[in-house]
Scaffold this active site. Structure first.
Site, PDB file in Angstrom:
ATOM      1  CG  ASP A 454      -2.188   0.720   1.103  1.00 24.07           C
ATOM      2  OD1 ASP A 454      -2.284   1.549   0.183  1.00 24.07           O
ATOM      3  OD2 ASP A 454      -3.106   0.490   1.913  1.00 24.07           O
ATOM      4  CG  ASP A 524      -9.524   2.055   0.067  1.00 24.14           C
ATOM      5  OD1 ASP A 524      -9.047   0.952  -0.256  1.00 24.14           O
ATOM      6  OD2 ASP A 524      -8.880   2.915   0.696  1.00 24.14           O
TER       7      ASP A 524
END
Ligand code: GLA
Length: 713
Positions: A454, A524
């Site tokens: 990430d 997301d």
């Protein structure tokens, strides 16, 4: 022979399966673009090869379509190269001085066209690698400084693309933001410049380095489309410039904004690859070419994505071994193949305020180490995966206390904190070594098969922290180069480990990182309806085979919308299927239904991973969205259809399928237990399939399988 040099006309021809690309050297010595489109007889385009002047104000109109040029002389279009020589001269005149062809066959040939400045030993090599079967050309530029002093490089594009005169130009691209990535936009280009770019240090969610250009009339199924994608995960720029003389040029490469760097004596700079292509069959044709190219040339692995469970939405930072063991047991019952622990397993990471940088297992959360969980996960037949964010550091961390000088920072400024974190200056050799070392330790000490990598903030204050230093702006480039080198090294050291690229959702996806990443977390936002448009936009440029999609809770936190489990599964089954819900709370019925969907997914996922995707209908145009995936010989297909809202009683709708064999017989059957039927391919493609959808937010999965004698053989 995809590359031919026609000596008599000084004309280069690059031939792919269904396209020609032509440029040549004109009477003024300019490398001039001539043609890109359906195959033609190259030599007949030689009549276009001439310098053109309009007036003293437009003395070199041909330079607007220069194949690659420097900023110098009477050239005002976006340049390929802008440089300042050591003596202060800021004029670059690139002269053609020959070519070489390397490799021999359809898959290996590469053309290098050599240019050199008229006075200075600054050389540019333009590289063209045709990807014959996909009608694509990979281009890049390589600079060499043969001077005895450094040259300041202020702009160096990977490639300039020109499209022959069209009556009009329309640009299609994507835009977005966190949790709303990959939104399609289409708009006419009038004279002037339209710039798509990132200045944030990574690819970014706001724009993506991909473009498609047509004359305004192309559709999903028909029309001529020119397109390109840049393989770079840092600051990038695509400048589309329409000139007053009717030409258009697309310059793309690493962003020149704050991007100047010194090229030392004898040094080389190689730009990223900018791949371009031509499709005669509309946007669908374009996307399928890009998808196949990614599957066959880019992706490090080709196997279908494993069904994964990720605990992020279920636990957020409240990770502990007891809850994880319980979730893993439930996940195994659903048929999950890869169990992933997200953020929160390390250091003092109890929220986003602390712990980033301290990559050791938190002993309170895992008193017996990670092994207890990994053992249980493996015993239940699943692989184990872990989340990391190696480029970041919280100020409240051991790492930052030890190395406050490792972050991007200017000496007189406080660094900006975003999500309570700084970004490490990965360009520093010691930072790169640290990341490689802790990742190597992590992957050596634990039985880990998957890493979600990430990056949750943008770059700010991009300085090395030293005062007075002539900090060259190539920090932007070094970050990305080191990132690629780390991923390449980790893949070599741990060939069994698969990697996912993630940056606060889908903010670092491009053809550069996809050379190292097996899969991509594209947003997301897991609301299954929003996902339809995010996923659709994504597939314009990128392959569904890498597109990760999770089934999560209803109501979904983003919009408060409650969608049926079937809808959530159908939406997520169109890419790599994951489950991210708090499955500890799912009822027995939900568990049973979910296990059934996972089973169906395993039966069809080879079509997602290797099949051709057809976008049959879009919520941008009606209240129906539908997508089809077909194997290479049209023997099997799966269709996903979604109805947003029914009104006024509705009428029967039919969905026309694509990519089937007209005379073959197919059995068509839903996954809802409704009886199947048999029809010819031609009927399914032209008369269509009646859509059994009624209500609001309902969905349908349809399986289509060839059943005639030929299919059985
Ligand atoms: C980012 C990712 C999420 C999750 C969180 C964890 O937002 O995109 O999927 O991993 O970080 O902090």
């Amino acid at each position: 022979m995809p590359i031919i040099y026609h000596e008599n006309h000084r004309l280069f021809e690059i031939r792919t399966a269904r396209a020609s690309y032509l440029f040549g050297v004109n009477d003024a010595g300019t490398l001039q673009h001539l043609y890109w489109g359906e195959p033609i007889h190259a030599e007949e385009a030689a009549e276009l090869l001439k310098s053109r002047s309009h007036s003293s104000f437009d003395a070199a109109v041909d330079r607007e379509t220069e194949e690659y040029g420097g900023w110098g002389g009477a050239s005002y279009a976006e340049p390929g190269l802008k440089a300042t020589f050591a003596d202060g001269v800021r004029d670059v005149r690139l002269i053609y001085c020959g070519y070489t062809i390397e490799g021999a066959d359809e898959d290996g040939e590469e053309l290098a066209v050599h240019l050199e400045d008229a006075q200075y030993a600054l050389r540019v090599e333009l590289r063209y690698k045709p990807i014959h079967r996909h009608d694509l050309i990979e281009r890049r530029a390589i600079l060499r400084n043969g001077e005895t002093s450094p040259v300041r490089i202020e702009q160096v594009m990977a490639a300039l693309w020109s499209v022959g005169r069209l009556p009009d130009y329309r640009l299609t691209h994507v835009t977005g933001r966190w949790a709303g990535e990959y939104q399609l936009r289409s708009a006419p280009l009038t004279e002037g410049k339209k710039v798509l770019e990132s200045r944030r240090g990574f690819t970014g969610p706001h724009a993506n380095p991909w473009f498609a250009l047509d004359d305004g009339s192309a559709s999903e199924t028909a029309g001529r489309v020119w397109f390109g994608a840049l393989a770079w995960s840092g600051n990038w720029k695509l400048a589309l410039e329409r000139t007053t003389f009717g030409g258009i040029r697309i310059a793309g490469g690493v962003n020149d904004f704050d991007g100047a760097f010194a090229l030392a004596e004898g040094e080389t700079y190689a730009s990223p690859v900018f791949v371009g292509g031509f499709a005669a069959g509309g946007f669908g044709d374009m996307s399928r070419k890009l998808h196949r190219y990614q599957r066959e040339e880019i992706q490090p692995t080709r196997a279908p994505r494993k069904v994964l469970y990720n605990s992020w939405e279920a636990t957020e930072f409240a990770v502990n071994v007891r809850d994880q063991l319980a979730l893993a047991e439930r996940a195994a019952k659903l048929g999950v193949e890869r169990y992933v622990v997200d953020d929160g397993w390390f250091g003092e990471r109890h929220s986003d305020r602390a712990g980033l940088g301290d990559w050791h297992v938190n002993a309170e959360k895992f008193p017996n180490g990670l092994e207890e969980l990994i053992g249980a996960v493996k015993e239940q037949g699943m692989e184990f995966g872990l989340w990391v964010e190696p480029e970041s550091v919280n100020p409240d961390s051991e790492l930052f206390r030890r190395h406050p000088d490792w972050i991007y920072r200017f000496p007189t400024r406080d660094g900006t904190q975003l999500r309570n974190q700084y970004l490490l200056n990965l360009g520093k050799p010691e930072v790169k070594a640290f990341v490689l070392a802790f990742m190597t330790e992590l992957l050596s000490n634990h039985d880990i098969s998957f890493i979600k990598w990430d990056m949750n903030r943008t770059v700010t204050e991009p300085g090395g922290g030293e005062s007075g230093a002539d900090e060259t702006a190539s920090v932007w480039i070094r970050h990305v180069e080191h990132l690629y080198e780390i991923w390449a090294e980790l893949r070599a050291r741990f060939p069994h480990v698969e990697f996912e690229t993630c940056a606060g959702g889908g903010a670092r996806i491009d053809l550069g990182i996809l050379r190292y990443a097996d899969q991509a977390w594209i947003s997301d936002n897991t609301d299954a309806r929003d996902r339809l448009s995010i996923q659709e936009g994504f597939t314009y440029a990128y392959s569904p085979s890498v597109m990760m999609c999770w089934v999560t809770e209803a109501p979904n936190g983003f919009n408060g919308r409650s969608l049926p489990l079937s809808y959530r599964f159908h939406s997520a089954m169109m890419g790599g299927l994951g489950i991210g819900a708090d499955i500890g709370r799912w009822s027995a019925e939900e568990m049973e239904a979910a296990a059934r969907y996972v089973g169906v997914y395993k039966e069809i996922r080879h079509l997602i991973a290797e099949g051709d995707q057809y976008r049959l209908a879009s919520l941008r145009e009606s209240n129906i969205a539908a997508y089809q995936y077909v194997d290479a010989d049209g023997g099997e297909a799966v269709v996903f259809a979604f109805l947003q809202a029914q009104s006024f009683g509705g009428t029967e709708r039919r969905l026309r399928l694509r990519g089937l064999v007209p005379d073959a017989l197919y059995e068509v059957r839903g996954d809802d237990g409704s009886p199947g039927f048999v029809r010819h391919g031609s009927t399914l493609m032209h008369l269509g399939v009646p859509l059994a959808l009624r209500g609001d937010d309902v969905s349908w999965l349809l399986r289509v399988k060839r059943v005639d004698a030929t299919a059985a053989n």
